[in-house]
Scaffold this motif. Structure first.
Motif, PDB file in Angstrom:
ATOM      1  N   ILE A   1       2.587  41.457  11.293  1.00  0.00           N
ATOM      2  CA  ILE A   1       1.827  40.090  11.249  1.00  0.00           C
ATOM      3  C   ILE A   1       2.878  39.492  12.377  1.00  0.00           C
ATOM      4  N   GLU A   2       4.349  39.527  12.093  1.00  0.00           N
ATOM      5  CA  GLU A   2       5.184  38.628  13.023  1.00  0.00           C
ATOM      6  C   GLU A   2       5.094  39.102  14.456  1.00  0.00           C
ATOM      7  N   CYS A   3       4.845  40.561  14.747  1.00  0.00           N
ATOM      8  CA  CYS A   3       4.645  40.735  15.911  1.00  0.00           C
ATOM      9  C   CYS A   3       3.446  40.572  16.788  1.00  0.00           C
ATOM     10  N   VAL A   4       2.508  40.537  16.169  1.00  0.00           N
ATOM     11  CA  VAL A   4       1.071  40.197  16.520  1.00  0.00           C
ATOM     12  C   VAL A   4       0.977  38.467  16.924  1.00  0.00           C
ATOM     13  N   ARG A   5       1.674  37.845  15.895  1.00  0.00           N
ATOM     14  CA  ARG A   5       1.755  36.281  15.968  1.00  0.00           C
ATOM     15  C   ARG A   5       2.499  35.877  17.246  1.00  0.00           C
ATOM     16  N   GLN A   6       3.810  36.778  17.423  1.00  0.00           N
ATOM     17  CA  GLN A   6       4.640  36.431  18.410  1.00  0.00           C
ATOM     18  C   GLN A   6       3.693  36.665  19.733  1.00  0.00           C
ATOM     19  N   GLY A   7       3.085  37.651  19.868  1.00  0.00           N
ATOM     20  CA  GLY A   7       2.337  38.011  21.156  1.00  0.00           C
ATOM     21  C   GLY A   7       1.238  36.934  21.235  1.00  0.00           C
ATOM     22  N   LEU A   8       0.736  36.574  20.414  1.00  0.00           N
ATOM     23  CA  LEU A   8      -0.460  35.209  20.717  1.00  0.00           C
ATOM     24  C   LEU A   8       0.116  33.892  20.991  1.00  0.00           C
ATOM     25  N   GLU A   9       1.413  33.711  20.072  1.00  0.00           N
ATOM     26  CA  GLU A   9       2.042  32.508  20.402  1.00  0.00           C
ATOM     27  C   GLU A   9       2.836  32.430  21.728  1.00  0.00           C
ATOM     28  N   MET A  10       3.254  33.513  22.189  1.00  0.00           N
ATOM     29  CA  MET A  10       3.651  33.607  23.706  1.00  0.00           C
ATOM     30  C   MET A  10       2.490  33.522  24.748  1.00  0.00           C
ATOM     31  N   THR A  11       1.483  33.955  24.389  1.00  0.00           N
ATOM     32  CA  THR A  11       0.320  33.758  25.273  1.00  0.00           C
ATOM     33  C   THR A  11      -0.185  32.207  25.460  1.00  0.00           C
TER      34      THR A  11
ATOM     35  N   MET B   1       1.738  43.709  23.898  1.00  0.00           N
ATOM     36  CA  MET B   1       1.311  44.881  23.798  1.00  0.00           C
ATOM     37  C   MET B   1       0.669  45.396  22.327  1.00  0.00           C
ATOM     38  N   CYS B   2       1.583  44.930  21.276  1.00  0.00           N
ATOM     39  CA  CYS B   2       1.337  45.159  19.913  1.00  0.00           C
ATOM     40  C   CYS B   2      -0.131  44.598  19.720  1.00  0.00           C
ATOM     41  N   LEU B   3      -0.203  43.179  20.349  1.00  0.00           N
ATOM     42  CA  LEU B   3      -1.214  42.497  19.860  1.00  0.00           C
ATOM     43  C   LEU B   3      -2.702  43.328  20.412  1.00  0.00           C
ATOM     44  N   ILE B   4      -2.342  43.933  21.431  1.00  0.00           N
ATOM     45  CA  ILE B   4      -3.739  44.729  22.036  1.00  0.00           C
ATOM     46  C   ILE B   4      -3.880  46.017  21.510  1.00  0.00           C
ATOM     47  N   ARG B   5      -2.791  46.766  21.393  1.00  0.00           N
ATOM     48  CA  ARG B   5      -3.043  48.004  20.694  1.00  0.00           C
ATOM     49  C   ARG B   5      -3.059  48.243  19.391  1.00  0.00           C
ATOM     50  N   VAL B   6      -2.390  47.173  18.460  1.00  0.00           N
ATOM     51  CA  VAL B   6      -2.618  47.445  17.100  1.00  0.00           C
ATOM     52  C   VAL B   6      -3.632  46.572  16.641  1.00  0.00           C
ATOM     53  N   GLY B   7      -3.679  45.496  17.279  1.00  0.00           N
ATOM     54  CA  GLY B   7      -4.913  44.495  16.669  1.00  0.00           C
ATOM     55  C   GLY B   7      -4.549  43.817  15.337  1.00  0.00           C
TER      56      GLY B   7
ATOM     57  N   LEU C   1      -4.484  34.602  12.473  1.00  0.00           N
ATOM     58  CA  LEU C   1      -4.492  35.259  13.819  1.00  0.00           C
ATOM     59  C   LEU C   1      -5.522  35.321  14.539  1.00  0.00           C
ATOM     60  N   ARG C   2      -6.880  35.337  14.080  1.00  0.00           N
ATOM     61  CA  ARG C   2      -8.003  35.083  14.969  1.00  0.00           C
ATOM     62  C   ARG C   2      -8.337  33.657  15.229  1.00  0.00           C
ATOM     63  N   ARG C   3      -8.018  32.738  14.545  1.00  0.00           N
ATOM     64  CA  ARG C   3      -7.814  31.510  15.031  1.00  0.00           C
ATOM     65  C   ARG C   3      -7.074  31.348  16.248  1.00  0.00           C
ATOM     66  N   LEU C   4      -5.873  31.906  16.301  1.00  0.00           N
ATOM     67  CA  LEU C   4      -4.977  31.868  17.497  1.00  0.00           C
ATOM     68  C   LEU C   4      -5.633  32.445  18.695  1.00  0.00           C
ATOM     69  N   LYS C   5      -6.359  33.710  18.481  1.00  0.00           N
ATOM     70  CA  LYS C   5      -7.040  34.334  19.503  1.00  0.00           C
ATOM     71  C   LYS C   5      -8.211  33.484  19.952  1.00  0.00           C
ATOM     72  N   SER C   6      -8.948  32.879  19.159  1.00  0.00           N
ATOM     73  CA  SER C   6     -10.088  31.811  19.275  1.00  0.00           C
ATOM     74  C   SER C   6      -9.641  30.793  20.372  1.00  0.00           C
ATOM     75  N   ALA C   7      -8.452  30.243  20.101  1.00  0.00           N
ATOM     76  CA  ALA C   7      -8.002  29.386  21.049  1.00  0.00           C
ATOM     77  C   ALA C   7      -7.720  29.647  22.553  1.00  0.00           C
ATOM     78  N   ILE C   8      -7.185  30.963  22.696  1.00  0.00           N
ATOM     79  CA  ILE C   8      -6.905  31.713  24.028  1.00  0.00           C
ATOM     80  C   ILE C   8      -8.562  31.818  24.650  1.00  0.00           C
TER      81      ILE C   8
END
Length: 233
Positions: free
Chosen positions: A78-88, A123-129, A141-148
Motif C-alpha cells: 500500500i505504501e509503495c504504490v501510494r508513494q509512486g502515485l504521490e510522487m507522480t 515501477m511498483c505502481l505499474i508492475r504490481v498495481g 489509490l484509484r482516486r489518486l490514479k484518476s487525478a493523474i
C-alpha cells in the motif's frame, strides 16, 4: 592546579539514546528502507512470490524487526504504490505550476511520468498495481490514479484549444499517453542501453511525432477511410 569540589554536582553521563527528533528521523529512515526493499522485491519477483523473510534478508535484519515499522506485507505494498502515485502527482503539479503553454506543460508532465515509472516506487505502481490491495486502499489509490488521468485530459484539451495539438478526443488521447508511458515500467531495467532520460525523450518523441514519415501521413487517411467504408458493405 585547581581541585574539584567533591560536593559539586557531577555532570550527567552521556546518554546512549538519541534525542527524540533524532530517534524519529532514524525510525523514518529505517521504515523508508523497508519500503524501498519491498518495492524492489515486488518488482523483481512479484507480490505473492515475495515474503517478509525475503525483505528482512535483503536488509540484513530479522523478520521480527520489520514489525517495528510495518504491520504486514500488505501495508508495505500500500505504501509503495501510494508513494509512486504521490510522487507522480507532485511532479505533475510542479510542471503545471511552472507555467507556459499547455503543450509545454503536457510535455513536462509526460517527462515526469516516464521518469517516475523507472524508479522503484513508480515501477511498483505499474508492475504490481492495485489489484492486490484490500478494497478500502484500492479505492483511495484509484482516486489518486484518476487525478493523474484527468490532468492529462485537461492538458490535452487545452493543447487542442490553443492550437498546439491536432483535434482529438482528450479522454482517448490521455489513455494512450498514460498507457504508453506506463508500459516503460514493465520492461525497464537499470543498466540497459538507455538512461531513464533517454527513454523518456524517445518515447515522448514517438508519441508526439508518430512513426510515419511526414509525406506518408496524408496517404494514410484516405486508405483508412476507404477500408472502413469497404468493411461496412
Amino acid at each position: 592546579m585547581p581541585t574539584r569540589n567533591p560536593r559539586a554536582p557531577r555532570p550527567p553521563p552521556a546518554s546512549p539514546w538519541a534525542p527524540a527528533p533524532d530517534r524519529e528521523l532514524q525510525r523514518q529512515a529505517k521504515r523508508d528502507a523497508v519500503l524501498q526493499a519491498g518495492a524492489q522485491l515486488f518488482n523483481e519477483r512479484g507480490f505473492h512470490a515475495t515474503s517478509l523473510d525475503d525483505i528482512a534478508a535483503r536488509l540484513g535484519v530479522s523478520k521480527p524487526t520489520l514489525y517495528y515499522y510495518v504491520k504486514n506485507k500488505d501495508q508495505i505494498l500500500i505504501e509503495c504504490v501510494r508513494q509512486g502515485l504521490e510522487m507522480t502527482i507532485a511532479g505533475i503539479e510542479a510542471s503545471r505550476a511552472a507555467g507556459g503553454q499547455a503543450i509545454d506543460q503536457l510535455m513536462a508532465c509526460m517527462r515526469v511520468y516516464a521518469h517516475i515509472v523507472t524508479m522503484d516506487f513508480g515501477m511498483c505502481l505499474i508492475r504490481v498495481g492495485d489489484e492486490e490491495l484490500p478494497e478500502g486502499s484500492r479505492k483511495e489509490l484509484r482516486r489518486l490514479k484518476s487525478a493523474i488521468d484527468h490532468e492529462f485530459r485537461r492538458l490535452v484539451a487545452a493543447g487542442v484549444a490553443e492550437g498546439s495539438l491536432a483535434p482529438c478526443d482528450p479522454k482517448m488521447t490521455a489513455f494512450v499517453i498514460a498507457g504508453a508511458l506506463s508500459w516503460i515500467g514493465r520492461w525497464y531495467h537499470s543498466g540497459g542501453d538507455y538512461t531513464p532520460e533517454q527513454i523518456a525523450e524517445q518515447c515522448i518523441a514517438t508519441l508526439c511525432a508518430g512513426v510515419l514519415r511526414r509525406q506518408d501521413v496524408a496517404r494514410v487517411g484516405p486508405r483508412t477511410r476507404k477500408a472502413t467504408a469497404t468493411s461496412k458493405k
